[in-house]
Design a protein around this motif. Structure first.
Motif, short mmCIF file in Angstrom:
data_model
loop_
_atom_site.label_atom_id
_atom_site.label_comp_id
_atom_site.label_asym_id
_atom_site.label_seq_id
_atom_site.Cartn_x
_atom_site.Cartn_y
_atom_site.Cartn_z
N LEU A 32 6.28 9.94 -12.37
CA LEU A 32 7.68 9.53 -12.39
C LEU A 32 8.13 9.07 -11.00
O LEU A 32 8.87 8.09 -10.88
CB LEU A 32 8.56 10.68 -12.88
CG LEU A 32 8.50 10.98 -14.37
CD1 LEU A 32 9.18 12.31 -14.68
CD2 LEU A 32 9.16 9.86 -15.18
N MET A 33 7.69 9.76 -9.95
CA MET A 33 8.08 9.36 -8.60
C MET A 33 7.47 8.00 -8.25
O MET A 33 8.12 7.16 -7.61
CB MET A 33 7.67 10.41 -7.58
CG MET A 33 8.16 10.11 -6.17
SD MET A 33 9.97 9.95 -6.04
CE MET A 33 10.46 11.69 -6.07
N THR A 34 6.23 7.77 -8.67
CA THR A 34 5.61 6.47 -8.44
C THR A 34 6.40 5.37 -9.14
O THR A 34 6.66 4.30 -8.57
CB THR A 34 4.16 6.48 -8.93
OG1 THR A 34 3.41 7.44 -8.18
CG2 THR A 34 3.51 5.11 -8.75
N ALA A 35 6.80 5.64 -10.39
CA ALA A 35 7.61 4.68 -11.15
C ALA A 35 8.95 4.47 -10.47
O ALA A 35 9.46 3.34 -10.41
CB ALA A 35 7.80 5.16 -12.58
N ARG A 36 9.52 5.54 -9.94
CA ARG A 36 10.81 5.47 -9.25
C ARG A 36 10.72 4.56 -8.02
O ARG A 36 11.58 3.71 -7.79
CB ARG A 36 11.22 6.89 -8.85
CG ARG A 36 12.22 7.01 -7.72
CD ARG A 36 13.60 6.72 -8.16
NE ARG A 36 14.55 7.04 -7.10
CZ ARG A 36 15.78 6.56 -7.05
NH1 ARG A 36 16.20 5.74 -7.97
NH2 ARG A 36 16.60 6.88 -6.07
N ILE A 37 9.68 4.72 -7.24
CA ILE A 37 9.50 3.89 -6.05
C ILE A 37 9.32 2.42 -6.43
O ILE A 37 9.89 1.52 -5.80
CB ILE A 37 8.31 4.39 -5.22
CG1 ILE A 37 8.65 5.76 -4.61
CG2 ILE A 37 7.93 3.40 -4.12
CD1 ILE A 37 7.47 6.48 -4.00
N ASP A 38 8.55 2.17 -7.47
CA ASP A 38 8.36 0.80 -7.93
C ASP A 38 9.67 0.19 -8.42
O ASP A 38 9.92 -1.01 -8.26
CB ASP A 38 7.32 0.75 -9.05
CG ASP A 38 5.91 1.01 -8.55
OD1 ASP A 38 5.69 0.87 -7.33
OD2 ASP A 38 5.05 1.36 -9.37
N VAL A 39 10.51 1.02 -9.03
CA VAL A 39 11.82 0.56 -9.50
C VAL A 39 12.72 0.20 -8.32
O VAL A 39 13.43 -0.80 -8.34
CB VAL A 39 12.48 1.64 -10.38
CG1 VAL A 39 13.98 1.41 -10.49
CG2 VAL A 39 11.86 1.65 -11.78
N LEU A 40 12.68 1.02 -7.27
CA LEU A 40 13.59 0.85 -6.14
C LEU A 40 13.28 -0.35 -5.26
O LEU A 40 14.19 -1.05 -4.81
CB LEU A 40 13.58 2.10 -5.26
CG LEU A 40 14.40 3.31 -5.65
CD1 LEU A 40 14.25 4.38 -4.59
CD2 LEU A 40 15.85 2.94 -5.85
N PHE A 41 12.00 -0.58 -4.99
CA PHE A 41 11.64 -1.50 -3.92
C PHE A 41 10.69 -2.61 -4.35
O PHE A 41 9.83 -2.42 -5.21
CB PHE A 41 10.94 -0.73 -2.78
CG PHE A 41 11.69 0.45 -2.27
CD1 PHE A 41 12.97 0.31 -1.76
CD2 PHE A 41 11.11 1.71 -2.29
CE1 PHE A 41 13.67 1.42 -1.29
CE2 PHE A 41 11.80 2.83 -1.82
CZ PHE A 41 13.08 2.67 -1.31
N LYS A 42 10.84 -3.74 -3.69
CA LYS A 42 9.79 -4.75 -3.65
C LYS A 42 8.91 -4.41 -2.45
O LYS A 42 9.42 -4.14 -1.36
CB LYS A 42 10.38 -6.15 -3.53
CG LYS A 42 11.07 -6.64 -4.80
CD LYS A 42 11.49 -8.09 -4.68
CE LYS A 42 12.10 -8.60 -5.98
NZ LYS A 42 11.11 -8.63 -7.09
N GLN A 43 7.60 -4.41 -2.65
CA GLN A 43 6.69 -3.94 -1.62
C GLN A 43 5.64 -5.00 -1.27
O GLN A 43 5.35 -5.89 -2.07
CB GLN A 43 5.98 -2.67 -2.09
CG GLN A 43 6.95 -1.54 -2.44
CD GLN A 43 6.25 -0.34 -3.03
OE1 GLN A 43 5.42 0.30 -2.38
NE2 GLN A 43 6.57 -0.01 -4.27
N THR A 44 5.09 -4.87 -0.09
CA THR A 44 4.02 -5.76 0.34
C THR A 44 2.72 -5.35 -0.36
O THR A 44 2.64 -4.30 -1.01
CB THR A 44 3.81 -5.68 1.86
OG1 THR A 44 3.31 -4.37 2.19
CG2 THR A 44 5.12 -5.93 2.60
N GLU A 45 1.68 -6.15 -0.17
CA GLU A 45 0.39 -5.83 -0.76
C GLU A 45 -0.18 -4.53 -0.21
O GLU A 45 -0.96 -3.85 -0.89
CB GLU A 45 -0.60 -6.97 -0.52
CG GLU A 45 -0.26 -8.26 -1.27
CD GLU A 45 -1.30 -9.34 -1.05
OE1 GLU A 45 -2.27 -9.10 -0.28
OE2 GLU A 45 -1.16 -10.43 -1.65
N THR A 46 0.23 -4.17 0.99
CA THR A 46 -0.26 -2.92 1.59
C THR A 46 0.63 -1.73 1.29
O THR A 46 0.37 -0.61 1.75
CB THR A 46 -0.39 -3.08 3.11
OG1 THR A 46 0.88 -3.44 3.66
CG2 THR A 46 -1.42 -4.14 3.46
N GLY A 47 1.71 -1.95 0.51
CA GLY A 47 2.56 -0.85 0.10
C GLY A 47 3.76 -0.59 0.98
O GLY A 47 4.50 0.38 0.74
#
Length: 223
Positions: free
Chosen positions: A6-21
């Motif tokens: 759920l926390m991983t999904a939450r982070i993906d929901v919140l942010f656009k990220q670079t290829e390195t995270g």
């Protein structure tokens, strides 16, 4: 999903990220720069994110402070950040998963392209950005839109609730009604319905308690 998923999904929901995270922007228009430093804390694991523009010396200093129990070192992290950068915003608050909504009461209506004129004056942001916030549900009383819930951030796997109730109509349970309607629609799309609050927002945390939401972690970020 367990708390870590759920926390991983939450982070993906919140942010656009670079290829390195690394964090680039918040995951919604107008895609402003994300926080310089983010912690997603669950009981078993801590997720650390840095903005791509964070100076390397400061990043190294923060990395040296944070371990698997970051709450013990949060003050040191804040002090380190403040010493080398301007701290404009500090957010700390719980994050939740909304439980499965089995049934709904009558009241909230779904706002679509066909009826969005209903919220044009009361909720202009939702009106202008309806597609990005969909699904959107609203309670209308005597012709007046009084409470609304849409997606603050979302991906194909999850969405986070964004709820607002006109001050004159608070305390009547409208926020709970629109959140339930929104969450049920999200869940019907086979996505997780998430909700977040800050520790100083008593009303938001009360809503979470009344809906018996599952708290799976804590958000901490600095800008």
């Amino acid at each position: 999903m367990d708390a870590q998923q759920l926390m991983t999904a939450r982070i993906d929901v919140l942010f656009k990220q670079t290829e390195t995270g690394d964090v680039e922007t918040w995951n919604r228009a107008p895609f402003e720069a994300g926080p310089a430093f983010y912690l997603g804390v669950t009981r078993k694991k801590t997720y650390v994110k840095y903005h791509e523009s964070l100076p390397r010396p400061l990043r190294a200093r923060l990395e040296s402070i944070i371990d698997e129990t970051p709450n013990e070192h949060l003050l040191k992290a804040i002090q380190a950040f403040s010493a080398e950068s301007t701290l404009n915003e500090l957010h700390i608050g719980p994050v939740y998963e909304i439980p499965t909504i089995d049934s709904l009461i009558e009241g909230p209506i779904e706002i679509t392209a066909q009826n969005k004129n209903l919220i044009q004056e009361a909720f202009p942001v939702m009106y202008e950005q309806l597609e990005a916030h969909a699904p959107v549900f609203c309670v209308i009383e005597a012709g007046i839109p009084v409470s609304i819930c849409g997606s603050a951030y979302q991906t194909n796997d999850a969405a986070e609730a964004d709820v607002f109730t006109n001050e004159r109509y608070r305390g009547r349970g409208y926020a709970i009604d629109v959140i339930r309607a929104w969450a049920k629609k999200v869940q019907q799309q086979n996505r997780k319905a998430l909700y977040a609050a800050s520790w100083d927002n008593f009303n938001a945390r009360t809503i979470a308690e009344k809906l018996m939401m599952k708290r799976f972690g804590i958000d901490i970020w600095m800008k």
